[in-house]
Design a protein around this motif. Structure first.
Motif, PDB file in Angstrom:
ATOM      1  N   UNK A  47       0.832  -1.209   0.000  1.00 15.49           N
ATOM      2  CA  UNK A  47       0.000   0.000   0.000  1.00 15.49           C
ATOM      3  C   UNK A  47       0.866   1.257   0.000  1.00 15.49           C
ATOM      4  N   UNK A  76       1.791   2.170  -3.487  1.00 16.61           N
ATOM      5  CA  UNK A  76       0.645   2.735  -4.224  1.00 16.61           C
ATOM      6  C   UNK A  76       0.416   4.182  -3.806  1.00 16.61           C
ATOM      7  N   UNK A  77       0.546   4.431  -2.488  1.00 13.34           N
ATOM      8  CA  UNK A  77       0.298   5.787  -1.995  1.00 13.34           C
ATOM      9  C   UNK A  77       1.301   6.778  -2.585  1.00 13.34           C
ATOM     10  N   UNK A  81      -2.014  12.899  -7.919  1.00 13.16           N
ATOM     11  CA  UNK A  81      -3.030  13.894  -7.579  1.00 13.16           C
ATOM     12  C   UNK A  81      -3.133  13.934  -6.060  1.00 13.16           C
ATOM     13  N   UNK A  86      -6.713  14.429  -4.447  1.00  9.59           N
ATOM     14  CA  UNK A  86      -7.531  13.218  -4.524  1.00  9.59           C
ATOM     15  C   UNK A  86      -6.999  12.165  -3.556  1.00  9.59           C
ATOM     16  N   UNK A 116      -5.680  12.699  -0.611  1.00  4.54           N
ATOM     17  CA  UNK A 116      -6.181  13.039   0.728  1.00  4.54           C
ATOM     18  C   UNK A 116      -7.628  12.572   0.865  1.00  4.54           C
ATOM     19  N   UNK A 117      -8.462  12.900  -0.124  1.00  6.04           N
ATOM     20  CA  UNK A 117      -9.885  12.548  -0.059  1.00  6.04           C
ATOM     21  C   UNK A 117     -10.062  11.023  -0.123  1.00  6.04           C
ATOM     22  N   UNK A 118      -9.099  10.322  -0.738  1.00 13.34           N
ATOM     23  CA  UNK A 118      -9.195   8.863  -0.796  1.00 13.34           C
ATOM     24  C   UNK A 118      -8.757   8.212   0.520  1.00 13.34           C
ATOM     25  N   UNK A 119      -8.396   9.017   1.495  1.00 12.24           N
ATOM     26  CA  UNK A 119      -8.039   8.460   2.792  1.00 12.24           C
ATOM     27  C   UNK A 119      -6.597   8.006   2.887  1.00 12.24           C
ATOM     28  N   UNK A 120      -5.720   8.623   2.117  1.00 11.97           N
ATOM     29  CA  UNK A 120      -4.301   8.270   2.200  1.00 11.97           C
ATOM     30  C   UNK A 120      -3.636   9.199   3.218  1.00 11.97           C
ATOM     31  N   UNK A 147      -9.456  12.395   7.156  1.00  9.42           N
ATOM     32  CA  UNK A 147     -10.208  11.555   6.216  1.00  9.42           C
ATOM     33  C   UNK A 147      -9.898  10.068   6.361  1.00  9.42           C
ATOM     34  N   UNK A 148      -8.597   9.712   6.527  1.00  7.63           N
ATOM     35  CA  UNK A 148      -8.279   8.282   6.587  1.00  7.63           C
ATOM     36  C   UNK A 148      -8.909   7.619   7.809  1.00  7.63           C
ATOM     37  N   UNK A 205     -12.820   7.382   7.177  1.00  5.95           N
ATOM     38  CA  UNK A 205     -13.158   6.249   6.308  1.00  5.95           C
ATOM     39  C   UNK A 205     -13.185   4.962   7.126  1.00  5.95           C
ATOM     40  N   UNK A 246     -16.684   9.963   1.202  1.00  5.24           N
ATOM     41  CA  UNK A 246     -17.138  11.119   0.423  1.00  5.24           C
ATOM     42  C   UNK A 246     -16.867  10.906  -1.062  1.00  5.24           C
ATOM     43  N   UNK A 278     -11.264  13.314  -6.930  1.00  6.25           N
ATOM     44  CA  UNK A 278     -11.720  11.936  -6.966  1.00  6.25           C
ATOM     45  C   UNK A 278     -10.720  10.941  -7.527  1.00  6.25           C
ATOM     46  N   UNK A 279     -10.011  11.345  -8.585  1.00  3.73           N
ATOM     47  CA  UNK A 279      -9.289  10.341  -9.366  1.00  3.73           C
ATOM     48  C   UNK A 279      -7.810  10.643  -9.500  1.00  3.73           C
ATOM     49  N   UNK A 322      -6.285   0.598 -10.185  1.00  6.77           N
ATOM     50  CA  UNK A 322      -5.493   1.376  -9.216  1.00  6.77           C
ATOM     51  C   UNK A 322      -6.410   2.288  -8.418  1.00  6.77           C
ATOM     52  N   UNK A 335      -7.891   2.015  -4.195  1.00  6.71           N
ATOM     53  CA  UNK A 335      -6.983   2.942  -3.505  1.00  6.71           C
ATOM     54  C   UNK A 335      -7.372   3.206  -2.042  1.00  6.71           C
ATOM     55  N   UNK A 336      -8.676   3.270  -1.766  1.00  9.90           N
ATOM     56  CA  UNK A 336      -9.085   3.583  -0.392  1.00  9.90           C
ATOM     57  C   UNK A 336      -9.191   2.341   0.486  1.00  9.90           C
ATOM     58  N   UNK A 342      -6.864  -0.425   0.451  1.00  8.02           N
ATOM     59  CA  UNK A 342      -5.684  -1.290   0.363  1.00  8.02           C
ATOM     60  C   UNK A 342      -5.367  -1.995   1.675  1.00  8.02           C
ATOM     61  N   UNK A 343      -5.649  -1.333   2.812  1.00  4.11           N
ATOM     62  CA  UNK A 343      -5.323  -1.960   4.092  1.00  4.11           C
ATOM     63  C   UNK A 343      -6.050  -3.291   4.234  1.00  4.11           C
ATOM     64  N   UNK A 401     -14.808   3.166  -5.780  1.00  3.11           N
ATOM     65  CA  UNK A 401     -13.732   3.317  -4.795  1.00  3.11           C
ATOM     66  C   UNK A 401     -14.318   3.585  -3.418  1.00  3.11           C
TER      67      UNK A 401
END
Lengths: 374, 358
Positions: free
Chosen positions: A246, A249-250, A257, A260, A262-266, B180-181, B184, B190, B199-200, B208, B212-213, B215-216, B266
């Motif tokens: 992971x 990937x991060x 981006x 994006x 941050x919003x994806x929870x990374x 955010x992490x 989630x 969101x 978003x992308x 990918x 992405x959100x 992976x854990x 996602x």
């Protein structure tokens, strides 16, 4: 896109062949076993630092302080060994920890204070250079006590016995074939596009040949250098880290981006700090190898190595905007850089022209990155 | 500007591809007038848009394209929106907003007296926000541009603003985490209004982005289990009917609606309890819109709670069980499904109505 990529890959191979052919013709020693062995050690040092640089560039940062760090961390180990008579492993361990701490501090400044990495590490470049000269009191500090070899000095003087080299090569080739076939089968199972059977065979065959050739040539001069083994281990570790975890990937997501991500929870801040911490460890290891290769800590150790590392990354297809690049590409970029530097040393090119050539290669590589990245 | 440039070239045919995407309402009217004027001067225009109102206002003939093929060409005077939509989607649509029979469950998310400051100016931006959300419910959030809808969602998701006061409870438990992490992991996710920006990862593949959100959850012994990842990705690829050859297609090359499905996939892969949807159908065609509505209904049937922000009143009314209208950072009104008419909602959004809490 695809054809652009392969055009790029192809032109890189051509460039490498042209560079090597040029040096081989102008200076027949270039292809001698002794010089190729030296080239291997130089490549190992350049490539190790460049792989660390990859981790920093992927999320869109840069490290200009790496070269000074190489001198400083190598210098700390030298001083501990020579002046304070510490055992080499302990001295190197301390310098390694110092590297991780300093680089994670820089990473924290970048993410928490929102200062661009460019500025922080430019400051680092000067500060570490000053600290380095303070540590070695502007003099030459040997890396051994009383002429006795230690773990520090053997980094670039130890060679694997020939038979071990062959066994290692056989193991690596077997593992390579096994891994390639397994991943191809898995991809087929997912319904993804796979390469032609012939192409896979050709690639594996070529890789096996190159590995074997490498062992044969280095065995003609003492054997496979220890530094190449170190590079191999680091390259493999970072390859797994970037492609199968992971965290890897991060790195790509943040470079692609950041908002994006941050919003994806990374956890962007943690990931960036971690990438710098690993860079700190790699700078230390590079520092030990480079200092050992020079034989002692002198004021010029590590000079401009950050630029060689960045150039190796960019030549190898790493985007300076982040999000794109692979370990294999960086290894190839480092091979081109190391061949150029080695060839110029062999021809005794005067420093003026060596600077100009290095600068030209860096500019050319970045220009290619900008042109092909669009 | 681009339009002026094109007009200044004195051509005989003008091609406009989604010309109103960046224009405000009154500017659109001006543009349509210009096109009518050009028509009377003998200049032909090809007007590409997914906004049916504009097409019916200005076009003489309409050609519908679907999946790369020309489906039908109709005379505007002899057709209507329903027929066009039928051609766009490929089947008859009796109701643009499919009804749902969801049973409302226990209260999931409770917001009490929430006030939030703008992180840059420090001014209070959202004040006294109160609402609750039950499992299986869609709560619509409406209001004018700048009323604080997106900011509210971004704040609840931990990505915007400084909290001045108030509490957020998830399943009766005070939510203490703010990143955010972490949010989630607690079960809220969101889907942003700006999928390209928030978003992308555009130059990466569908696979990918999808995983992405999550992976854990796909990691074993610190390494990503690629077989498991493929299974999960493929599940959402199929169930959301993502229109692309494989999971390895680059996201940048997909249409808006397909990209939106990737962002949704996602979010859903994180197995959330509460889903924040910010303008989920902005800039996508009618067929994809309908699919998104169906996905929302599937979610509520599965007991998820949805917070839906939308600027399109028909969508808000059609999809929501209840609607909260924001006006200048405060709640301007709350409506049940049967009280919600376009007039009522608009009046509340303009602040012309007494605050009335049910």
């Amino acid at each position: 896109m695809q054809s652009r990529r392969s055009f790029r890959d192809f032109s890189l191979v051509i460039a490498l062949v042209v560079i090597c052919a040029f040096f081989a013709i102008v200076s027949p020693q270039f292809l001698s076993a002794r010089n190729l062995s030296l080239l291997t050690t130089e490549l190992s040092i350049t490539a190790t630092l460049a792989i660390g640089m990859l981790l920093v560039i992927l999320p869109g940062n840069i490290d200009l302080s790496a070269g000074s760090g190489v001198g400083l961390l190598g210098g700390i180990a030298s001083v501990l060994v020579f002046e304070h008579k510490w055992p080499a492993p302990l001295a190197m361990g301390i310098a390694l920890v110092a590297g991780v701490l300093i680089w994670s501090f820089m990473g924290n400044l970048i993410v928490r204070q929102k200062i661009p990495a460019f500025i922080i590490t430019l400051g680092g470049l000067l500060i570490f250079k000053g600290l380095f000269w303070l540590v070695i009191h502007n003099s030459t500090i040997p890396i051994v006590q009383g002429g006795q070899a230690n773990l520090y000095s053997v980094l670039t003087t130890f060679y694997l016995p020939p038979i071990v080299g062959y066994v290692l090569a056989a193991l690596i080739v077997t593992a390579l074939i096994f891994a390639k076939l397994r991943s191809r089968k898995a991809r087929q199972g997912y319904g993804f596009a796979v390469e032609d059977r012939e192409l896979v065979f050709l690639k594996l065959f070529l890789a096996a040949q190159l590995i074997l050739l490498f062992v044969v040539v280095t065995n003609k001069f003492h054997g496979v250098p220890l530094s190449a083994v170190i590079l191999g281990l680091i390259a493999f570790a970072i390859y797994v880290l970037t492609t199968h975890t992971p965290f890897g990937r991060y790195l790509y997501a943040i470079g692609g981006n950041e908002e994006a991500a941050v919003i994806s929870g990374i956890p962007v801040e943690k990931v960036v700090v971690a990438s710098f911490s690993i860079m700190g460890a790699i700078v230390a290891i590079t520092g030990f190898m480079q200092t050992a290769y020079s034989g002692a800590s002198t004021t010029t150790v590590g000079d401009l190595m950050e630029l060689d590392a960045i150039a190796a990354c960019v030549i190898g297809g790493v985007s300076l905007r982040g999000g794109r690049g692979t370990v294999l590409g960086v290894l190839f970029g480092a091979l081109i850089m190391a061949s150029l530097l080695n060839g110029m040393t062999l021809l005794a090119v005067s420093p003026e022209f060596e600077f100009i050539a290095r600068g030209a290669v860096l500019s050319l590589a970045v220009w290619m990155d900008v042109r092909l990245g669009r | 500007m681009e339009i002026v440039k094109a007009l200044s070239k004195n051509s005989n045919i003008l091609v406009l591809d989604e010309p109103t995407a960046a224009l405000a309402e009154h500017e659109v009217l001006i543009l349509l007038d210009i096109l009518r004027d050009l028509r009377s001067r003998g200049i032909a225009s090809i007007y590409i848009s997914h906004k049916l109102d504009e097409i019916f206002a200005v076009c003489d003939r309409i050609t519908v394209l679907r999946d790369g093929a020309s489906i039908a060409t109709l005379d505007t005077k002899q057709t209507n929106k329903a027929e066009i939509i039928k051609h766009m989607v490929g089947r008859e649509i009796t109701d643009l907003f499919p009804r749902r029979r969801s049973k409302l469950g226990a209260s999931t998310l409770e917001i009490e007296n929430l006030s939030v400051a703008d992180p840059h100016s420090g001014d209070c931006f959202l004040a006294d926000i109160n609402f609750s959300l039950r499992a299986g419910e869609v709560l619509g959030i409406g209001g004018l541009m700048g009323a604080g809808r997106t900011e509210l969602l971004m704040h609840l998701f931990g990505a915007w603003g400084t909290r001045l006061s108030g509490s957020v409870r998830l399943k009766g438990r005070e939510l203490r985490v703010r990143k955010p992490e972490e949010i989630i992991r607690e079960g809220m996710v969101l889907v942003s209004e700006d999928r390209r920006r928030y978003g992308l990862i555009l130059d990466k593949t569908i696979g990918f982005n999808l995983s992405l959100s999550s992976l854990a959850k796909l990691t074993k012994k610190r390494l990503i289990d690629q077989g498991l990842e493929f299974q999960k990705n493929n599940h959402f690829f199929q169930s959301l009917r993502v229109k692309a050859p494989t999971l390895e297609a680059l996201v940048a090359k997909l249409s808006g609606g397909t990209q939106q499905k990737v962002v949704l996939g996602k979010a859903l892969m994180t197995e959330p309890l509460v889903i924040f949807l910010d303008e989920p159908t902005r800039g996508i065609d009618v067929g994809a819109k309908l699919e998104i509505y169906e996905i929302i209904n599937r979610l509520t049937n599965a007991g998820k709670a949805v917070l839906l922000v939308s600027s399109e009143l028909p969508e808000l009314i059609g999809m929501s069980d209840r609607i909260v209208i924001l006006h200048e950072g405060r709640i301007g009104g709350e409506f049940n499904r049967d009280e919600a008419t376009q007039e009522n909602l608009l009046a509340a959004a303009m602040g012309q109505r007494q605050v009335r809490l049910t």
